[in-house]
Write an enzyme that holds these catalytic residues in place. Structure first.
Site, PDB file in Angstrom:
ATOM      1  N   ARG A   1      41.689  17.860   5.258  1.00  0.00           N
ATOM      2  CA  ARG A   1      40.398  17.362   5.720  1.00  0.00           C
ATOM      3  C   ARG A   1      39.438  18.470   6.148  1.00  0.00           C
ATOM      4  O   ARG A   1      38.325  18.176   6.607  1.00  0.00           O
ATOM      5  CB  ARG A   1      40.610  16.348   6.845  1.00  0.00           C
ATOM      6  CG  ARG A   1      41.050  14.984   6.324  1.00  0.00           C
ATOM      7  CD  ARG A   1      41.339  13.999   7.451  1.00  0.00           C
ATOM      8  NE  ARG A   1      41.392  12.627   6.984  1.00  0.00           N
ATOM      9  CZ  ARG A   1      42.443  12.059   6.388  1.00  0.00           C
ATOM     10  NH1 ARG A   1      43.531  12.775   6.175  1.00  0.00           N
ATOM     11  NH2 ARG A   1      42.392  10.802   5.984  1.00  0.00           N
TER      12      ARG A   1
ATOM     13  N   ARG B   1      33.336  14.742   1.171  1.00  0.00           N
ATOM     14  CA  ARG B   1      33.231  14.611   2.618  1.00  0.00           C
ATOM     15  C   ARG B   1      31.904  15.096   3.245  1.00  0.00           C
ATOM     16  O   ARG B   1      31.597  14.709   4.376  1.00  0.00           O
ATOM     17  CB  ARG B   1      34.398  15.346   3.283  1.00  0.00           C
ATOM     18  CG  ARG B   1      35.742  14.711   2.931  1.00  0.00           C
ATOM     19  CD  ARG B   1      36.925  15.482   3.502  1.00  0.00           C
ATOM     20  NE  ARG B   1      36.921  15.573   4.944  1.00  0.00           N
ATOM     21  CZ  ARG B   1      37.314  14.598   5.766  1.00  0.00           C
ATOM     22  NH1 ARG B   1      37.719  13.442   5.271  1.00  0.00           N
ATOM     23  NH2 ARG B   1      37.298  14.782   7.070  1.00  0.00           N
TER      24      ARG B   1
ATOM     25  N   ASP C   1       0.867  -1.177   0.000  1.00  0.00           N
ATOM     26  CA  ASP C   1       0.000   0.000   0.000  1.00  0.00           C
ATOM     27  C   ASP C   1       0.906   1.229   0.000  1.00  0.00           C
ATOM     28  O   ASP C   1       1.421   1.642   1.041  1.00  0.00           O
ATOM     29  CB  ASP C   1      -0.905  -0.023   1.232  1.00  0.00           C
ATOM     30  CG  ASP C   1      -1.679   1.282   1.421  1.00  0.00           C
ATOM     31  OD1 ASP C   1      -1.657   2.130   0.511  1.00  0.00           O
ATOM     32  OD2 ASP C   1      -2.302   1.451   2.492  1.00  0.00           O
TER      33      ASP C   1
ATOM     34  N   GLU D   1      30.205   5.761   9.191  1.00  0.00           N
ATOM     35  CA  GLU D   1      30.428   5.935  10.622  1.00  0.00           C
ATOM     36  C   GLU D   1      29.103   5.767  11.361  1.00  0.00           C
ATOM     37  O   GLU D   1      28.027   5.938  10.778  1.00  0.00           O
ATOM     38  CB  GLU D   1      31.031   7.316  10.902  1.00  0.00           C
ATOM     39  CG  GLU D   1      32.403   7.510  10.258  1.00  0.00           C
ATOM     40  CD  GLU D   1      32.922   8.936  10.379  1.00  0.00           C
ATOM     41  OE1 GLU D   1      34.100   9.158  10.055  1.00  0.00           O
ATOM     42  OE2 GLU D   1      32.142   9.826  10.791  1.00  0.00           O
TER      43      GLU D   1
ATOM     44  N   GLU E   1      33.536   2.828  12.608  1.00  0.00           N
ATOM     45  CA  GLU E   1      33.467   2.950  11.146  1.00  0.00           C
ATOM     46  C   GLU E   1      33.682   1.581  10.526  1.00  0.00           C
ATOM     47  O   GLU E   1      34.468   0.769  11.020  1.00  0.00           O
ATOM     48  CB  GLU E   1      34.531   3.929  10.641  1.00  0.00           C
ATOM     49  CG  GLU E   1      34.581   4.053   9.112  1.00  0.00           C
ATOM     50  CD  GLU E   1      35.572   5.116   8.651  1.00  0.00           C
ATOM     51  OE1 GLU E   1      35.470   6.260   9.141  1.00  0.00           O
ATOM     52  OE2 GLU E   1      36.437   4.802   7.809  1.00  0.00           O
TER      53      GLU E   1
ATOM     54  N   GLU F   1      36.162   5.224  15.849  1.00  0.00           N
ATOM     55  CA  GLU F   1      36.342   6.561  15.275  1.00  0.00           C
ATOM     56  C   GLU F   1      36.673   7.582  16.368  1.00  0.00           C
ATOM     57  O   GLU F   1      36.807   7.242  17.541  1.00  0.00           O
ATOM     58  CB  GLU F   1      35.097   6.987  14.492  1.00  0.00           C
ATOM     59  CG  GLU F   1      35.262   6.900  12.974  1.00  0.00           C
ATOM     60  CD  GLU F   1      36.348   7.837  12.431  1.00  0.00           C
ATOM     61  OE1 GLU F   1      36.745   8.779  13.140  1.00  0.00           O
ATOM     62  OE2 GLU F   1      36.806   7.618  11.295  1.00  0.00           O
TER      63      GLU F   1
ATOM     64  N   HIS G   1      31.852   9.844   4.390  1.00  0.00           N
ATOM     65  CA  HIS G   1      32.756  10.316   3.349  1.00  0.00           C
ATOM     66  C   HIS G   1      32.718   9.323   2.183  1.00  0.00           C
ATOM     67  O   HIS G   1      32.870   8.113   2.388  1.00  0.00           O
ATOM     68  CB  HIS G   1      34.183  10.430   3.882  1.00  0.00           C
ATOM     69  CG  HIS G   1      34.287  11.254   5.126  1.00  0.00           C
ATOM     70  ND1 HIS G   1      35.239  11.031   6.099  1.00  0.00           N
ATOM     71  CD2 HIS G   1      33.552  12.304   5.563  1.00  0.00           C
ATOM     72  CE1 HIS G   1      35.088  11.910   7.069  1.00  0.00           C
ATOM     73  NE2 HIS G   1      34.081  12.679   6.776  1.00  0.00           N
TER      74      HIS G   1
ATOM     75  N   GLU H   1      32.474   5.513   3.415  1.00  0.00           N
ATOM     76  CA  GLU H   1      32.984   5.127   4.739  1.00  0.00           C
ATOM     77  C   GLU H   1      31.870   5.417   5.743  1.00  0.00           C
ATOM     78  O   GLU H   1      31.616   6.565   6.071  1.00  0.00           O
ATOM     79  CB  GLU H   1      34.232   5.934   5.094  1.00  0.00           C
ATOM     80  CG  GLU H   1      35.371   5.785   4.087  1.00  0.00           C
ATOM     81  CD  GLU H   1      36.518   6.751   4.366  1.00  0.00           C
ATOM     82  OE1 GLU H   1      36.352   7.642   5.239  1.00  0.00           O
ATOM     83  OE2 GLU H   1      37.570   6.623   3.720  1.00  0.00           O
TER      84      GLU H   1
ATOM     85  N   GLU I   1      37.511  12.158  -2.642  1.00  0.00           N
ATOM     86  CA  GLU I   1      36.684  11.869  -1.468  1.00  0.00           C
ATOM     87  C   GLU I   1      35.776  13.068  -1.231  1.00  0.00           C
ATOM     88  O   GLU I   1      36.245  14.176  -0.956  1.00  0.00           O
ATOM     89  CB  GLU I   1      37.564  11.628  -0.238  1.00  0.00           C
ATOM     90  CG  GLU I   1      36.764  11.364   1.031  1.00  0.00           C
ATOM     91  CD  GLU I   1      37.640  11.369   2.283  1.00  0.00           C
ATOM     92  OE1 GLU I   1      37.552  10.413   3.068  1.00  0.00           O
ATOM     93  OE2 GLU I   1      38.411  12.338   2.463  1.00  0.00           O
TER      94      GLU I   1
END
Length: 474
Positions: free
Chosen positions: A343, A365, A57, A135, A220, A212, A269, A133, A363
């Site tokens: 970073r 982020r 539904d 986390e 992670e 992490e 990331h 990645e 990457e």
């Protein structure tokens, strides 16, 4: 690694060989949550993979359809069938969502958007690979008081390795959780059970798992990169497995972006590379580029992601909580710039290896795992392709900590920021949708924006406990 089925015939053999009594039909709603219905395996035949099961539904699923057109069909994808180890005799299979009555694929099925994105890139002569990645936090317990919001709301997180824990022998101080060995890392066993489950039952190739940066059980899991739809399927599977393994241990796993104050949030990331359609040449690699071995096409891809980064935020950082993560000082990207290994930038070109074509990628982020991966990866791809099409220059890389840069210098360098709220991100998406339109139909875009506008509106109505702390005496 298990032998998972590839065809309807192999899927039927899989059910018989493993004495499966029930099959969980799983699909993803528009916000990105996994949904399911369980049916008898006796109802399955090879024909079922063509006709599907009229069991849904659609009017009861967020972002799907209205009550007057609600009959929908779930069509199993045989390559996604696997055992559910914590429920003996049960298999799961991811499904496509179709209109009832043979009217074709449902336009707002997120997996349909991802499949359309793959077909679009192939028509342009490309194939892409994604490596997210993921986390998450694994808490001992969470107490939530929201039963009567008029009288106040609140929550409490219990985690034995957290500084506020009264029961832990070993604690992890704020922002000191990156890579501590057991017994300081007190959730390693849960993560190991999760990755063993992913490998032994769901066909994953796990590259790493670790604690992490944040305290309170932040972890992670990284799995081997793959194509767009397959990677999105794997994201949904990983979240499903981690939550269930944690629950088995009497714990709570969450992928919300910012569940605790004063420490790093939870990101996703996402590594991205673009190849020729046959998968033989990485179009982002140029061994003659001294800075990052990044080709001109690679720079255009970076340019496209930066150009559309503010609109992308509404899709890859899609909750009000996402913007509590995207603040300076917690390793979360705030600035729309790129760099080789910085970073604090939205886009990083990993510099672990030189001279390796296969490893060349970027990457991205900003994404977090509260996002719908089918939509998020598709939107990233479309921004990248638009960068190539329009030859968008990303500007010079920024190789310094932007968090410590003066406002004057940021203005000189014309550094743009990500939106600071979900509403602001939705404003950007509404004004920047052209790059998405070859893949995202108007129905899903409109429904998504309406859904998220309402979510932001509702959240704005609740007084925050810390507002009481700051403003009660005014």
């Amino acid at each position: 690694m298990p032998e998972l089925p590839k065809t309807p015939s192999e899927a039927m053999d899989f059910l018989k060989k493993n004495n499966i009594k029930w099959v969980d039909l799983q699909f993803t709603d528009l916000p990105g949550r996994l949904q399911h219905i369980t049916i008898p395996s006796a109802d399955f035949s090879e024909e079922s993979f063509k006709t599907g099961f009229g069991k849904l539904d659609g009017s009861s699923i967020k972002g799907f359809t209205s009550i007057y057109e609600s009959d929908m069909v779930l069509r199993p994808v045989p390559t996604t069938m696997s055992l559910i180890p914590w429920t003996p005799g049960v298999a799961r299979v991811i499904t496509e969502v179709h209109w009832g009555g043979g009217k074709g694929r449902f336009e707002r099925d997120p997996r349909n958007i991802a499949e359309t994105a793959e077909k679009h890139q192939e028509s342009e002569g490309y194939t892409s690979f994604f490596g997210p990645e993921l986390e998450f936090f694994i808490f001992d317990k969470v107490e939530l008081d929201a039963s009567l919001p008029q009288s106040g709301t609140g929550y409490k997180v219990y985690a034995k390795e957290a500084p506020w824990s009264k029961n832990g022998s070993f604690i992890i101080r704020y922002k000191e959780g990156y890579y501590p060995a057991p017994p300081v890392d007190q959730v390693m066993d849960v993560r190991l059970e999760a990755i063993n489950t992913l490998v032994d039952y769901f066909g994953f190739y796990i590259e790493a798992t670790h604690h992490e940066v944040a305290t309170a059980g932040q972890g992670e899991i990284d799995f081997r990169f793959s194509t767009l739809v397959d990677t999105a399927d794997k994201v949904q599977t990983l979240k499903y497995v981690v939550k269930n393994v944690a629950a088995k241990h009497g714990m709570v796993a969450t992928f919300m972006p910012k569940p605790i104050y004063g420490d790093n949030g939870t990101g996703m990331h996402t590594h991205f590379s673009l190849w020729t359609k046959d998968g033989k040449k990485n179009l982002m690699y140029d061994p003659n580029d001294e800075y990052a071995e990044l080709s001109q096409i690679g720079r255009y891809i970076v340019g496209g992601l930066l150009e559309h980064g503010r609109a992308l935020s509404a899709i890859v950082s899609p909750t009000t909580n996402s913007y509590r993560r995207l603040i300076p000082g917690y390793e979360a990207p705030v600035y729309l710039v790129w760099s080789k290994s910085n970073r604090s930038a939205a886009i990083r070109i990993p510099a672990y290896y030189r001279g390796m074509e296969k490893a060349k990628r970027l990457e991205y982020r900003p994404p977090d795992p509260s996002s719908n991966p089918y939509l998020g990866f598709s939107a990233m791809l479309m921004a990248a392709l638009d960068g190539i099409k329009k030859k968008i220059d990303p500007g010079d890389p920024i190789d310094e900590n932007i968090y410590h840069m003066s406002e004057e210098k940021k203005k000189q360098l014309r550094i743009r920021e990500l939106p600071r709220s979900l509403d602001e991100a939705l404003d950007e998406l509404e004004s920047d949708t052209e790059f998405l339109k070859p893949v995202f139909n108007s129905s899903i875009l409109s429904a998504y924006i309406d859904l998220k506008r309402e979510e932001a509106k509702v959240m704005q109505q609740y007084p925050h406990p810390m507002e009481i702390y700051y403003y009660l005496d005014v």
